[in-house]
Design an enzyme around this catalytic site. Structure first.
Site, PDB file in Angstrom:
ATOM      1  N   TYR A  97       0.834  -1.215   0.000  1.00 38.44           N
ATOM      2  CA  TYR A  97       0.000   0.000   0.000  1.00 38.44           C
ATOM      3  C   TYR A  97       0.866   1.261   0.000  1.00 38.44           C
ATOM      4  O   TYR A  97       0.682   2.178  -0.810  1.00 38.44           O
ATOM      5  CB  TYR A  97      -0.926  -0.034   1.218  1.00 38.44           C
ATOM      6  CG  TYR A  97      -1.700   1.228   1.473  1.00 38.44           C
ATOM      7  CD1 TYR A  97      -2.784   1.577   0.675  1.00 38.44           C
ATOM      8  CD2 TYR A  97      -1.349   2.073   2.533  1.00 38.44           C
ATOM      9  CE1 TYR A  97      -3.488   2.752   0.916  1.00 38.44           C
ATOM     10  CE2 TYR A  97      -2.055   3.241   2.784  1.00 38.44           C
ATOM     11  CZ  TYR A  97      -3.127   3.579   1.974  1.00 38.44           C
ATOM     12  OH  TYR A  97      -3.822   4.732   2.216  1.00 38.44           O
ATOM     13  N   LYS A 142       1.591   4.504  -2.709  1.00 42.73           N
ATOM     14  CA  LYS A 142       1.432   5.910  -2.343  1.00 42.73           C
ATOM     15  C   LYS A 142       2.751   6.677  -2.541  1.00 42.73           C
ATOM     16  O   LYS A 142       2.731   7.850  -2.930  1.00 42.73           O
ATOM     17  CB  LYS A 142       0.953   6.017  -0.893  1.00 42.73           C
ATOM     18  CG  LYS A 142      -0.459   5.459  -0.667  1.00 42.73           C
ATOM     19  CD  LYS A 142      -1.507   6.211  -1.468  1.00 42.73           C
ATOM     20  CE  LYS A 142      -2.900   6.055  -0.874  1.00 42.73           C
ATOM     21  NZ  LYS A 142      -3.933   6.752  -1.658  1.00 42.73           N
TER      22      LYS A 142
HETATM   23  P1  NDP Z   1     -13.205   5.015   2.594  1.00 41.72           P
HETATM   24  O1  NDP Z   1     -13.101   3.529   2.588  1.00 41.72           O
HETATM   25  O2  NDP Z   1     -13.944   5.691   3.712  1.00 41.72           O
HETATM   26  O3  NDP Z   1     -13.862   5.531   1.218  1.00 41.72           O
HETATM   27  C1  NDP Z   1     -13.308   5.104   0.010  1.00 41.72           C
HETATM   28  C2  NDP Z   1     -13.948   5.822  -1.157  1.00 41.72           C
HETATM   29  O4  NDP Z   1     -13.277   5.408  -2.346  1.00 41.72           O
HETATM   30  C3  NDP Z   1     -15.416   5.483  -1.341  1.00 41.72           C
HETATM   31  O5  NDP Z   1     -16.083   6.593  -1.869  1.00 41.72           O
HETATM   32  C4  NDP Z   1     -15.362   4.347  -2.361  1.00 41.72           C
HETATM   33  O6  NDP Z   1     -16.530   4.236  -3.154  1.00 41.72           O
HETATM   34  C5  NDP Z   1     -14.197   4.769  -3.220  1.00 41.72           C
HETATM   35  N1  NDP Z   1     -13.545   3.657  -3.899  1.00 41.72           N
HETATM   36  C6  NDP Z   1     -12.965   2.563  -3.345  1.00 41.72           C
HETATM   37  N2  NDP Z   1     -12.462   1.759  -4.307  1.00 41.72           N
HETATM   38  C7  NDP Z   1     -12.745   2.357  -5.483  1.00 41.72           C
HETATM   39  C8  NDP Z   1     -12.503   2.021  -6.840  1.00 41.72           C
HETATM   40  N3  NDP Z   1     -11.881   0.889  -7.209  1.00 41.72           N
HETATM   41  N4  NDP Z   1     -12.921   2.877  -7.795  1.00 41.72           N
HETATM   42  C9  NDP Z   1     -13.558   4.021  -7.460  1.00 41.72           C
HETATM   43  N5  NDP Z   1     -13.832   4.397  -6.207  1.00 41.72           N
HETATM   44  C10 NDP Z   1     -13.427   3.559  -5.225  1.00 41.72           C
HETATM   45  O7  NDP Z   1     -11.683   5.525   2.511  1.00 41.72           O
HETATM   46  P2  NDP Z   1     -11.033   6.914   2.984  1.00 41.72           P
HETATM   47  O8  NDP Z   1     -11.970   8.009   2.729  1.00 41.72           O
HETATM   48  O9  NDP Z   1     -10.485   6.749   4.349  1.00 41.72           O
HETATM   49  O10 NDP Z   1      -9.778   6.984   1.988  1.00 41.72           O
HETATM   50  C11 NDP Z   1      -9.722   7.909   0.922  1.00 41.72           C
HETATM   51  C12 NDP Z   1      -8.275   8.025   0.438  1.00 41.72           C
HETATM   52  O11 NDP Z   1      -7.451   8.445   1.517  1.00 41.72           O
HETATM   53  C13 NDP Z   1      -7.670   6.725  -0.083  1.00 41.72           C
HETATM   54  O12 NDP Z   1      -6.872   6.991  -1.206  1.00 41.72           O
HETATM   55  C14 NDP Z   1      -6.798   6.250   1.077  1.00 41.72           C
HETATM   56  O13 NDP Z   1      -5.730   5.456   0.636  1.00 41.72           O
HETATM   57  C15 NDP Z   1      -6.336   7.571   1.642  1.00 41.72           C
HETATM   58  N6  NDP Z   1      -5.918   7.548   3.041  1.00 41.72           N
HETATM   59  C16 NDP Z   1      -6.793   7.226   4.062  1.00 41.72           C
HETATM   60  C17 NDP Z   1      -6.365   7.219   5.378  1.00 41.72           C
HETATM   61  C18 NDP Z   1      -7.260   6.868   6.519  1.00 41.72           C
HETATM   62  O14 NDP Z   1      -6.756   6.624   7.634  1.00 41.72           O
HETATM   63  N7  NDP Z   1      -8.568   6.824   6.354  1.00 41.72           N
HETATM   64  C19 NDP Z   1      -4.979   7.561   5.725  1.00 41.72           C
HETATM   65  C20 NDP Z   1      -4.166   7.908   4.585  1.00 41.72           C
HETATM   66  C21 NDP Z   1      -4.621   7.899   3.313  1.00 41.72           C
HETATM   67  P3  NDP Z   1     -17.811   3.327  -2.663  1.00 41.72           P
HETATM   68  O15 NDP Z   1     -18.360   4.019  -1.434  1.00 41.72           O
HETATM   69  O16 NDP Z   1     -18.757   3.376  -3.794  1.00 41.72           O
HETATM   70  O17 NDP Z   1     -17.280   1.980  -2.344  1.00 41.72           O
END
Ligand code: NDP
Length: 255
Positions: free
Chosen positions: A160, A164
């Site tokens: 992962y 990133k």
């Molecule tokens: P969530 O799991 O809360 O939400 C993920 C979102 O991404 C949802 O809207 C989901 O859509 C969408 N998604 C997932 N897979 C796909 C795909 N293959 N194609 C299109 N959309 C997709 O995650 P977060 O909000 O926490 O994470 C958002 C970003 O932040 C990510 O890139 C993550 O790596 C990064 N991040 C998060 C951290 C954390 O602690 N939360 C820390 C550091 C980075 P749907 O609802 O339709 O499934």
């Protein structure tokens, strides 16, 4: 704002978590939003209604960022939505946020898991942005999403965090090459935030939550609005001279 000066942002993965918060914070700042979801259609439409309640316009589109073959058709849908809803040919801000987590040791990570993370994070960010470039205004902004884990190291995040890290390098190259169009490109690197991410472990596991709070200067884990507010601020006019940078939004995690 008049029709021609209203800014439009496209935020991927805005049905939940950090993307949802970013979309709402942008709307509070007077920005209209095209948001995407993968499977959570009703959640995405609820975000659209919330944005409309703030007096802005929003449209939700389905997108799988792991499926690069669908990006050309997606760009056509964006073009149609821009014409029909805004009478515009281009939008202003792209936030590449959609993503998934994986917790697996280096020794046990499978090729299938590695390929999935590559497709969602690195290949998705690279080729979705490439396909959308003609639809982004000159002088526009792009925000890519990394993680604190690309700076510090926790066991179980090799694949992962490597994706990133790639996004952080890609951001600098995009900033260099798109600068001639006046487009800025930056990385936001969130720390551990309470969302559904990784099975919701940061939010739902009290031990993990307390451990992270203990290594965070501000003494707690992050909340979605901590990141959504930062992305919206980065996209505000006062930050137009920042490009090619990695901005960590972690409350000072593992300083
Ligand atoms: P969530 O799991 O809360 O939400 C993920 C979102 O991404 C949802 O809207 C989901 O859509 C969408 N998604 C997932 N897979 C796909 C795909 N293959 N194609 C299109 N959309 C997709 O995650 P977060 O909000 O926490 O994470 C958002 C970003 O932040 C990510 O890139 C993550 O790596 C990064 N991040 C998060 C951290 C954390 O602690 N939360 C820390 C550091 C980075 P749907 O609802 O339709 O499934």
């Amino acid at each position: 704002m008049t029709e021609s000066t209203t800014r439009i942002a496209l935020v991927t993965g805005a049905s939940r978590g950090l993307g949802r918060s970013t979309a709402l914070k942008l709307a509070e700042q007077g920005v209209d939003v095209i948001l995407t979801y993968k499977g959570s259609e009703s959640e995405a439409h609820a975000v659209v209604r919330q944005i409309e309640a703030l007096g802005r316009r929003a449209v939700a589109l389905q997108l799988d960022v792991a499926d690069s073959r669908s990006f050309a058709a997606f760009a056509e849908r964006v073009k149609t939505v821009l014409a029909n809803t805004w009478h515009r040919e281009r939008f202003d801000h792209l936030v590449n946020n959609a993503g998934i987590g994986l917790h697996a040791s280096f020794a046990e990570t499978t090729e299938e898991q590695f390929d999935q993370l590559t497709n969602v994070h690195l290949k998705g960010t690279f080729f979705l942005t490439q396909k959308l470039l003609p639809l982004i205004e000159d002088g526009g902004r792009i925000v890519n999403t990394s993680t604190g884990l690309a700076r510090f190291t926790f066991p179980g995040y090799a694949a992962y965090a490597a994706m990133k890290g790639g996004i952080e390098v890609l951001t600098r190259y995009m900033a260099k090459e798109l600068g001639s169009r006046g487009i800025t490109v930056n990385t936001i690197a969130p720390g551990a935030i309470e969302t559904d991410f990784g099975g919701g472990v940061v939010r739902d596991n009290p031990q993990a939550n307390a451990q992270i709070a203990g290594v965070t200067a501000l003494g707690r884990v992050g909340l979605p609005d901590d990141v959504g507010g930062a992305v919206a601020a980065l996209l505000s006019d006062g930050n137009r001279w920042i490009t090619g940078q990695r901005i960590e939004v972690s409350g000072g995690m593992m300083l």
